[in-house]
Motif scaffolding. Structure first.
Motif, PDB file in Angstrom:
ATOM      1  N   LYS A   1      -0.320  10.367  -4.648  1.00  0.00           N
ATOM      2  CA  LYS A   1       0.694  10.143  -3.442  1.00  0.00           C
ATOM      3  C   LYS A   1       1.273   9.000  -3.763  1.00  0.00           C
ATOM      4  O   LYS A   1       0.800   7.745  -4.371  1.00  0.00           O
ATOM      5  CB  LYS A   1      -0.127  10.091  -2.274  1.00  0.00           C
ATOM      6  CG  LYS A   1      -0.782  11.385  -1.632  1.00  0.00           C
ATOM      7  CD  LYS A   1      -1.483  11.412  -0.431  1.00  0.00           C
ATOM      8  CE  LYS A   1      -2.266  12.700   0.057  1.00  0.00           C
ATOM      9  NZ  LYS A   1      -2.859  12.399   1.313  1.00  0.00           N
ATOM     10  N   PRO A   2       2.633   8.794  -3.308  1.00  0.00           N
ATOM     11  CA  PRO A   2       3.332   7.485  -3.497  1.00  0.00           C
ATOM     12  C   PRO A   2       2.529   6.316  -2.646  1.00  0.00           C
ATOM     13  O   PRO A   2       2.160   6.684  -1.708  1.00  0.00           O
ATOM     14  CB  PRO A   2       4.608   7.794  -3.157  1.00  0.00           C
ATOM     15  CG  PRO A   2       4.562   8.949  -2.224  1.00  0.00           C
ATOM     16  CD  PRO A   2       3.569   9.730  -2.796  1.00  0.00           C
ATOM     17  N   PRO A   3       2.631   5.183  -3.237  1.00  0.00           N
ATOM     18  CA  PRO A   3       1.786   4.267  -2.302  1.00  0.00           C
ATOM     19  C   PRO A   3       2.754   3.857  -1.254  1.00  0.00           C
ATOM     20  O   PRO A   3       3.882   4.157  -0.925  1.00  0.00           O
ATOM     21  CB  PRO A   3       2.125   2.989  -3.254  1.00  0.00           C
ATOM     22  CG  PRO A   3       3.358   3.238  -4.423  1.00  0.00           C
ATOM     23  CD  PRO A   3       3.325   4.673  -4.458  1.00  0.00           C
ATOM     24  N   PRO A   4       2.150   3.369  -0.221  1.00  0.00           N
ATOM     25  CA  PRO A   4       2.681   3.053   1.167  1.00  0.00           C
ATOM     26  C   PRO A   4       3.863   2.066   1.170  1.00  0.00           C
ATOM     27  O   PRO A   4       3.879   1.121  -0.008  1.00  0.00           O
ATOM     28  CB  PRO A   4       1.762   2.835   2.126  1.00  0.00           C
ATOM     29  CG  PRO A   4       0.727   2.359   1.406  1.00  0.00           C
ATOM     30  CD  PRO A   4       0.912   2.995   0.016  1.00  0.00           C
ATOM     31  N   PRO A   5       5.088   2.116   1.700  1.00  0.00           N
ATOM     32  CA  PRO A   5       6.053   1.171   1.397  1.00  0.00           C
ATOM     33  C   PRO A   5       5.332  -0.388   1.771  1.00  0.00           C
ATOM     34  O   PRO A   5       4.627  -0.426   2.581  1.00  0.00           O
ATOM     35  CB  PRO A   5       7.054   1.411   2.424  1.00  0.00           C
ATOM     36  CG  PRO A   5       6.622   2.301   3.339  1.00  0.00           C
ATOM     37  CD  PRO A   5       5.389   3.036   2.815  1.00  0.00           C
TER      38      PRO A   5
ATOM     39  N   GLY B   1      18.361  -1.556   1.564  1.00  0.00           N
ATOM     40  CA  GLY B   1      18.070  -0.946   2.772  1.00  0.00           C
ATOM     41  C   GLY B   1      17.518   0.438   2.800  1.00  0.00           C
ATOM     42  O   GLY B   1      16.670   0.810   3.303  1.00  0.00           O
ATOM     43  N   LEU B   2      17.923   1.345   1.764  1.00  0.00           N
ATOM     44  CA  LEU B   2      17.732   2.819   1.539  1.00  0.00           C
ATOM     45  C   LEU B   2      16.374   2.725   0.453  1.00  0.00           C
ATOM     46  O   LEU B   2      15.927   3.707   0.281  1.00  0.00           O
ATOM     47  CB  LEU B   2      18.681   3.394   1.204  1.00  0.00           C
ATOM     48  CG  LEU B   2      19.701   3.568   1.921  1.00  0.00           C
ATOM     49  CD1 LEU B   2      21.133   4.321   1.337  1.00  0.00           C
ATOM     50  CD2 LEU B   2      19.273   4.179   3.279  1.00  0.00           C
ATOM     51  N   ASP B   3      16.024   1.605  -0.170  1.00  0.00           N
ATOM     52  CA  ASP B   3      15.069   1.505  -0.992  1.00  0.00           C
ATOM     53  C   ASP B   3      13.588   2.062  -0.441  1.00  0.00           C
ATOM     54  O   ASP B   3      12.841   1.322   0.377  1.00  0.00           O
ATOM     55  CB  ASP B   3      14.859   0.334  -1.659  1.00  0.00           C
ATOM     56  CG  ASP B   3      14.054   0.456  -2.899  1.00  0.00           C
ATOM     57  OD1 ASP B   3      12.999   1.134  -3.189  1.00  0.00           O
ATOM     58  OD2 ASP B   3      14.468  -0.496  -3.890  1.00  0.00           O
TER      59      ASP B   3
ATOM     60  N   LEU C   1      11.408  -2.348   5.696  1.00  0.00           N
ATOM     61  CA  LEU C   1      12.358  -3.480   6.128  1.00  0.00           C
ATOM     62  C   LEU C   1      12.505  -3.349   7.784  1.00  0.00           C
ATOM     63  O   LEU C   1      13.447  -4.048   8.197  1.00  0.00           O
ATOM     64  CB  LEU C   1      13.686  -3.389   5.362  1.00  0.00           C
ATOM     65  CG  LEU C   1      13.668  -3.580   3.997  1.00  0.00           C
ATOM     66  CD1 LEU C   1      14.904  -3.214   3.334  1.00  0.00           C
ATOM     67  CD2 LEU C   1      13.519  -4.970   3.520  1.00  0.00           C
ATOM     68  N   SER C   2      11.759  -2.486   8.312  1.00  0.00           N
ATOM     69  CA  SER C   2      12.054  -2.176   9.835  1.00  0.00           C
ATOM     70  C   SER C   2      12.008  -3.395  10.555  1.00  0.00           C
ATOM     71  O   SER C   2      12.398  -3.624  11.928  1.00  0.00           O
ATOM     72  CB  SER C   2      11.171  -1.048  10.233  1.00  0.00           C
ATOM     73  OG  SER C   2       9.840  -1.400  10.061  1.00  0.00           O
TER      74      SER C   2
END
Length: 353
Positions: free
Chosen positions: A23-27, A100-102, A107-108
């Motif tokens: 699974k991709p790592p969490p942001p 911002g879309l990465d 970035l919230s």
């Protein structure tokens, strides 16, 4: 072994291995994004541009490849992310949008600090000074008639789209001509940093002494509030400086005060306004700090051309070193405050009392 038997053996293996995919790592949670626009040479160890002091002193050691002008660098212990957009509105807008879309970053709740050098109006401040902007005004979106062909009673050939002449009021609805930052956050940043001591030098003193009749230009460097005019053309001279003041007042309904001239900030903020409704960023958490590397007009006794070409001579901007240092000294006080009290500022945007 026939085909059906082989499939019966492979199918369970496929089902098992299907669950083995990583699974991709969490942001990664980012607390502060420091936005700089250019660097000189390498990121460390030579003449510092806007990014180098942040890279070195904030220990931005973790590199993230970034499909833009410059890679991203992060401090995983503090949550501070540094970026270099490249110069000009096109670079800044696309870099901020790409970040911002990465999906690698959350970035919230991040605060965005634009920290860069600029030309300053000598009526407002001196070389090495630092100004917090509340308004960002665009210098490119307009109609223009060459001054040699404009009506004789016009003060300028530059006027708002959708209008029929210079400074006609009310001005048209803004479609990118002006942006208003979170004034309470700007005031908080100013109050936090207004007494930060800024470096002075003999070279700065010599340069500012030329601006006879401009008392603010002759002061030692200081922190102030003042607004930014962003345009892709590097302009210079008293007549254009007068225009910059008028253009800023026009689009801010006399609430703004032109202090700094740069290229990128309306582009950066435009992207943030598009991203904000998605929840990926919060445009109420944006601060713009510009520091004076040069004046936007000539000193008494010389021409605009002599002044501009002198700044681009062998010595370069007379206030470059001081302005880069001021951007870090003032900006880092805000960054460190946010990071050290993240338990408060994550969910509550600070405001001046």
């Amino acid at each position: 072994m026939n085909k059906s038997a082989l499939l019966s053996l492979l199918l369970p293996l496929a089902l098992i291995c299907g669950g083995c995919a990583k699974k991709p790592p969490p942001p990664i949670e980012v607390k502060v994004v420091v936005v700089s626009m250019f660097e000189i040479g390498t990121d460390s160890g030579d003449t510092a541009g806007e990014f180098q002091l942040w890279y070195e002193r904030q220990k931005l050691s973790q590199k993230f490849p970034f499909a833009h002008h410059h890679d991203l660098f992060f401090n995983p212990e503090t949550g501070v992310l540094g970026m270099v957009t490249g110069m000009g509105t096109a670079n800044s807008a696309t870099a901020v949008m790409a970040l911002g879309l990465d999906p690698r970053f959350d970035l919230s709740h991040a605060y965005w600090l634009v920290a860069g050098i600029a030309g300053f109006d000598p009526a407002d401040a001196s070389l090495g000074s630092a100004a917090w902007a509340e308004y960002l005004v665009d210098a490119d979106l307009a109609h223009e008639i060459d001054a040699r062909e404009m009506p004789a009673d016009w003060p300028t050939g530059y006027f708002a789209r959708g209008s029929k002449g210079p400074y006609m009021k009310p001005h048209p609805q803004s479609e990118g001509e002006v942006f208003h930052l979170n004034g309470a956050l700007t005031e908080w940043a100013y109050q936090l940093t207004k007494d930060v001591p800024l470096a002075d030098s003999e070279a700065l003193q010599k340069r500012r002494a030329l601006y006879v009749g401009y008392p603010n230009a002759q002061k030692p460097p200081f922190v102030l509030k003042g607004d930014n005019l962003a345009g892709m053309t590097y302009w210079h001279g008293k007549l254009l400086n007068d225009w910059a003041n008028g253009w800023t007042k026009y689009w801010t309904d006399d609430k703004g005060e032109f202090v700094s001239s740069a290229m990128e900030d309306t582009g950066s903020f435009q992207s943030l306004t598009y991203l904000s409704p998605t929840g990926k960023v919060d445009m109420n958490r944006v601060m713009v700090l510009r520091t004076a590397s040069n004046y936007t007009m000539q000193s008494p006794g010389i021409t605009a051309a002599e002044s501009l070409l002198g700044e681009h001579g062998e010595e370069g901007y007379s206030g470059l070193t001081a302005s880069v240092e001021a951007a870090y000294q003032v900006g880092s006080k805000v960054v460190d405050e946010i990071v050290s009290h993240w338990d408060v500022y994550k969910d509550k945007v600070p405001a001046a009392p």
